[in-house]
Design a protein around this motif. Structure first.
Motif, mmCIF file in Angstrom:
data_model
loop_
_atom_site.group_PDB
_atom_site.id
_atom_site.type_symbol
_atom_site.label_atom_id
_atom_site.label_comp_id
_atom_site.label_asym_id
_atom_site.label_seq_id
_atom_site.Cartn_x
_atom_site.Cartn_y
_atom_site.Cartn_z
ATOM 1 N N PHE A 212 24.866 44.547 -13.000
ATOM 2 C CA PHE A 212 26.077 43.853 -12.572
ATOM 3 C C PHE A 212 26.138 42.387 -12.971
ATOM 4 O O PHE A 212 27.100 41.707 -12.628
ATOM 5 C CB PHE A 212 26.229 43.976 -11.050
ATOM 6 C CG PHE A 212 26.287 45.398 -10.565
ATOM 7 C CD1 PHE A 212 27.448 46.137 -10.683
ATOM 8 C CD2 PHE A 212 25.165 46.013 -10.018
ATOM 9 C CE1 PHE A 212 27.505 47.460 -10.262
ATOM 10 C CE2 PHE A 212 25.208 47.333 -9.588
ATOM 11 C CZ PHE A 212 26.387 48.061 -9.714
ATOM 12 N N ALA A 213 25.145 41.864 -13.658
ATOM 13 C CA ALA A 213 25.130 40.438 -13.978
ATOM 14 C C ALA A 213 26.103 40.077 -15.095
ATOM 15 O O ALA A 213 26.658 38.981 -15.108
ATOM 16 C CB ALA A 213 23.718 40.011 -14.361
ATOM 17 N N TRP A 214 26.274 40.968 -16.064
ATOM 18 C CA TRP A 214 27.081 40.669 -17.237
ATOM 19 C C TRP A 214 28.506 40.242 -16.848
ATOM 20 O O TRP A 214 29.056 40.801 -15.906
ATOM 21 C CB TRP A 214 27.129 41.910 -18.147
ATOM 22 C CG TRP A 214 27.789 41.647 -19.464
ATOM 23 C CD1 TRP A 214 29.096 41.837 -19.793
ATOM 24 C CD2 TRP A 214 27.157 41.122 -20.620
ATOM 25 N NE1 TRP A 214 29.324 41.459 -21.073
ATOM 26 C CE2 TRP A 214 28.149 41.007 -21.611
ATOM 27 C CE3 TRP A 214 25.851 40.712 -20.920
ATOM 28 C CZ2 TRP A 214 27.886 40.526 -22.896
ATOM 29 C CZ3 TRP A 214 25.587 40.240 -22.189
ATOM 30 C CH2 TRP A 214 26.591 40.152 -23.157
ATOM 31 N N PRO A 215 29.095 39.249 -17.550
ATOM 32 C CA PRO A 215 28.609 38.610 -18.786
ATOM 33 C C PRO A 215 27.757 37.372 -18.543
ATOM 34 O O PRO A 215 27.373 36.695 -19.488
ATOM 35 C CB PRO A 215 29.925 38.218 -19.476
ATOM 36 C CG PRO A 215 30.838 37.892 -18.343
ATOM 37 C CD PRO A 215 30.495 38.864 -17.246
ATOM 38 N N HIS A 216 27.467 37.071 -17.279
ATOM 39 C CA HIS A 216 26.752 35.842 -16.958
ATOM 40 C C HIS A 216 25.242 36.060 -16.943
ATOM 41 O O HIS A 216 24.749 37.180 -16.992
ATOM 42 C CB HIS A 216 27.195 35.314 -15.593
ATOM 43 C CG HIS A 216 28.684 35.161 -15.475
ATOM 44 N ND1 HIS A 216 29.397 34.251 -16.208
ATOM 45 C CD2 HIS A 216 29.599 35.815 -14.702
ATOM 46 C CE1 HIS A 216 30.681 34.339 -15.906
ATOM 47 N NE2 HIS A 216 30.832 35.281 -14.995
ATOM 48 N N VAL A 217 24.546 34.943 -16.847
ATOM 49 C CA VAL A 217 23.133 34.944 -16.458
ATOM 50 C C VAL A 217 23.081 34.281 -15.092
ATOM 51 O O VAL A 217 23.624 33.188 -14.904
ATOM 52 C CB VAL A 217 22.274 34.148 -17.460
ATOM 53 C CG1 VAL A 217 20.822 34.120 -16.999
ATOM 54 C CG2 VAL A 217 22.376 34.753 -18.844
ATOM 55 N N HIS A 218 22.481 34.935 -14.113
ATOM 56 C CA HIS A 218 22.383 34.382 -12.765
ATOM 57 C C HIS A 218 20.966 33.852 -12.549
ATOM 58 O O HIS A 218 19.989 34.549 -12.855
ATOM 59 C CB HIS A 218 22.719 35.442 -11.720
ATOM 60 C CG HIS A 218 24.155 35.872 -11.762
ATOM 61 N ND1 HIS A 218 25.095 35.408 -10.874
ATOM 62 C CD2 HIS A 218 24.813 36.704 -12.604
ATOM 63 C CE1 HIS A 218 26.273 35.942 -11.152
ATOM 64 N NE2 HIS A 218 26.122 36.740 -12.192
#
Length: 326
Positions: A212-218
């Motif tokens: 579920f992280a995409w498109p970011h980097v958490h």
């Protein structure tokens, strides 16, 4: 930016974080439009999860990118189980729970009575958050968890090969387009911060493949937890393409044989021969034989990915395996 010396770099490791996945999944559902890659999953989850639990789960996130540290990656084994979540929540320091709930209250502009009630009673907060997590997990994530774990194992193995071939720096460069290894630090572009400030990476960094992280980097870099980065696992978009991917119909099992049907169902999510053998408890040679038969029948296809060969169902294979009527 997360600075890493040679000793810290050597302690970088991978682990799946079920509890962080819960928070990241709720963040996806906060969006007015979850996007094409998540839309089917979002529709399924809204049907499966009790409406009250869903509202409370979403209330435990804020804005476009805030997942509280109470959902931080759980330490321990590479594949911790969600059953460990209540113990993790019970062990949270009071000051951390206070801090996260206060930030949520500010983000909701004091309009969430539930969040305010949790701020008044820590024991109640831990119990009710654990109950909401359990309900959300059962309806939104559990149906896809085994398929995700196979993707995560394949992803971790792929990065391990990159580390063996080019070193830890090369491996880190391949995590996500927004993660850049400078030679002395991880420069994380456009990261969604889930922390209040930097924490020395004395124990290295935990890398957590996520559905579920995409498109970011958490990034979670707040004491007392080990700094962690959640990134989109490769192939996550296949996880909710097919309902009931692990349960071919009895008619199909009679047609192709139960074991071959199990192999076919397993490659609804792309996998290698080795991964299939491990996941299904079948000898690699037997898996290879079934895959050759499925490929010859045009029910499956093989795609080379670096040194690995990934098998997946073709459109014809999906229609044959999962269609209720013909």
């Amino acid at each position: 930016m997360i600075e890493l010396d040679a000793a810290q770099l050597s302690r970088v490791r991978f682990a799946v974080s079920p509890l962080w996945e819960v928070g990241l999944a709720a963040l996806v559902l906060r969006r007015p439009d979850p996007g094409a890659l998540f839309r089917r999953w979002a529709e399924q989850s809204r049907r499966r999860v009790d409406a009250s639990a869903l509202d409370r789960m979403i209330a435990l996130t804020a804005g476009h990118d805030f997942v509280p540290d109470i959902f931080s990656a759980m330490p321990g084994s590479e594949q911790p189980d969600i059953s460990e979540a209540p113990a993790h929540l019970r062990a949270l320091p009071d000051e951390l729970l206070d801090r996260d709930l206060a930030r949520l209250d500010r983000a909701h502009q004091g309009r969430s009575r539930w969040i305010q009630s949790l701020m008044e009673d820590h024991a109640r907060a831990r119990g009710e958050i654990a109950d909401v997590v359990a309900e959300f997990w059962h309806g939104a994530i559990a149906p896809h968890w085994e398929a995700f774990r196979r993707l995560a194992r394949a992803d971790i193995a792929r990065h391990a090969i990159n580390a063996a071939d080019g070193g830890q720096g090369a491996m880190l460069d391949g995590i996500h387009p927004g993660v850049v290894w400078t030679g002395s630090a991880l420069d994380i572009l456009g990261a969604c911060e889930t922390s209040f400030g930097p924490t020395p990476a004395e124990d290295g960094v935990l890398l957590t493949p996520s559905a579920f992280a995409w498109p970011h980097v958490h990034v979670m870099s707040n004491a007392p937890f080990q700094p962690a980065i959640a990134y989109g696992v490769r192939g996550f978009g296949t996880l909710w393409e097919t309902e009931g991917a692990d349960a071919p119909s009895p008619a199909v099992e009679r047609l192709v044989g139960s074991r071959r049907a199990r192999v076919a169902a397993a490659i609804a999510t792309p996998a290698t021969t080795t991964e299939l053998a491990h996941a299904l408890g079948i000898a690699p040679a037997t898996v290879s034989e079934h895959l050759r038969t499925l490929t010859d029948a045009r029910l499956a296809s093989a795609l080379r990915d670096g040194r690995s060969v990934m098998y997946t169902l073709t459109d014809l294979g999906r229609r044959v395996l999962f269609a209720e009527t013909f």
